[in-house]
Motif scaffolding. Sequence first.
Motif, PDB file in Angstrom:
ATOM      1  N   HIS A 177      36.794   8.914  10.353  1.00  0.00           N
ATOM      2  CA  HIS A 177      37.836   9.408   9.444  1.00  0.00           C
ATOM      3  C   HIS A 177      38.285   8.215   8.605  1.00  0.00           C
ATOM      4  O   HIS A 177      38.953   7.314   9.096  1.00  0.00           O
ATOM      5  CB  HIS A 177      39.006   9.986  10.250  1.00  0.00           C
ATOM      6  N   MET A 188      28.079   3.885   8.300  1.00  0.00           N
ATOM      7  CA  MET A 188      28.666   5.213   8.273  1.00  0.00           C
ATOM      8  C   MET A 188      27.633   6.311   8.067  1.00  0.00           C
ATOM      9  O   MET A 188      27.905   7.483   8.355  1.00  0.00           O
ATOM     10  CB  MET A 188      29.715   5.302   7.164  1.00  0.00           C
ATOM     11  N   LEU A 243      31.227  12.582   9.496  1.00  0.00           N
ATOM     12  CA  LEU A 243      32.400  12.258   8.688  1.00  0.00           C
ATOM     13  C   LEU A 243      33.429  13.371   8.781  1.00  0.00           C
ATOM     14  O   LEU A 243      33.088  14.549   8.663  1.00  0.00           O
ATOM     15  CB  LEU A 243      31.994  12.044   7.225  1.00  0.00           C
ATOM     16  N   LEU A 250      33.162  10.053  -1.737  1.00  0.00           N
ATOM     17  CA  LEU A 250      32.163   9.619  -0.753  1.00  0.00           C
ATOM     18  C   LEU A 250      30.748   9.823  -1.286  1.00  0.00           C
ATOM     19  O   LEU A 250      29.873   8.966  -1.112  1.00  0.00           O
ATOM     20  CB  LEU A 250      32.354  10.380   0.555  1.00  0.00           C
ATOM     21  N   ALA A 296      29.032  15.670   7.138  1.00  0.00           N
ATOM     22  CA  ALA A 296      30.456  15.983   7.090  1.00  0.00           C
ATOM     23  C   ALA A 296      30.732  17.266   7.864  1.00  0.00           C
ATOM     24  O   ALA A 296      30.092  18.293   7.638  1.00  0.00           O
ATOM     25  CB  ALA A 296      30.920  16.132   5.642  1.00  0.00           C
TER      26      ALA A 296
END
Length: 395
Positions: free
Chosen positions: A224, A252, A257, A290, A299
């Motif tokens: 996050h 990442m 996400l 993003l 995500a």
Amino acid sequence: TVAVAATLAVAPVATRDARALVAVAEVPPLRITAQNFNVFSSGTLRFVFAVDNARLRARLVAPDPAQPNEVRVTLGARVTAGAEGVRRALASPESIVVRDEWVLATARLATREDEQFVLTVPSADRPGADAADARRLEFAGSGIYPVVVEVRTAGNPRLRSVTFVHRYAADDAAGAITVSPLVSLDPGTVLQPDGGLGVTDAMREMAVRAAGLLEVNPSVFTVHARPEWLEGLATSGDARDREAWARLAPAMDAATLAPTTYVTADPGDAARSRRVDALATMLDRGRTALTGLGVDGHADEALWVATSPLDDDGVGALASLGVRAIVVLPQAGSTLTGEDRTARPSRLRTGDAVVGLHVVDGLLANDLSLPADNAFLAGTAIAAQLVAEIGRAHV
């Protein structure tokens, strides 16, 4: 590595009476670098530890009948108070009630090429019926147990650490514990009123620390991260910011996400002011940021991470945007249901939707966030708290 079983000579101390450890002020920590956490019924405990003081290490490997040196393993009573019982044992080792002890002359310890010591301790789940059984550390069934490992010279503790083991049997009903680690990165607003970027040293350090954590195994983490901060790192004219971003971005990519708004927004305020559409716009801007930065992590669009207190109006607004699971961080509190135990997630009904509520354990979150003198023992203590708390929840 030399097998300990081939060299050890045990001097067992059978002390199964209920007594506590003798308090010794400021005993330096023993640097345990490895151990087996899960110990099967009648299995063997194995510890690897280092003694950094060269003079003390030399003394431990040389037998001295006049001043005997030994390693003492003290098994405490089974933890029955969940995670709080584990924390109590860590904070006050002298409060640990002794169940059994096991002693070995340090000259008989196995050593590795890197000069670390290897200690193995046999165990049993029943009182010793013969001489062989008497040389085993006696447990009292399945559960979490504190274990104190001490190095002593001439009867005085020189090094001491508290660790934990999980004793289990083949017929134990509990299965694997599902743990969902979350990394929350929200260091504050980067864009300044004058249009400049206010990336601080602390923000850069957060990015580097997060990258180091995710690089270990990014696929198990949910991340996050505030898009406005990430964008500030990536577009900054400061080479230090771009270097931090260059490390964090690929770390990442393999993580999950958690969608979030571009800047901080309150879902409850949006609902009460009839601006849920503005909340949706901020979420979309966060996603777009993003994507523009090339972050390709998966995500989870049904997830919301609450960083501030959330009320019924806020839950309703999030549900209308497709959110079906809310993770409540410690700073957000558990204002919706009063439930604060991680072992028992809650469900909230709002309109036609059902939303899962998962409360993060504040003490565990703090343990995971702060640097540790011994990361291995810190991780073992966290695992012990999780197992102990899950065990108490199923009682």
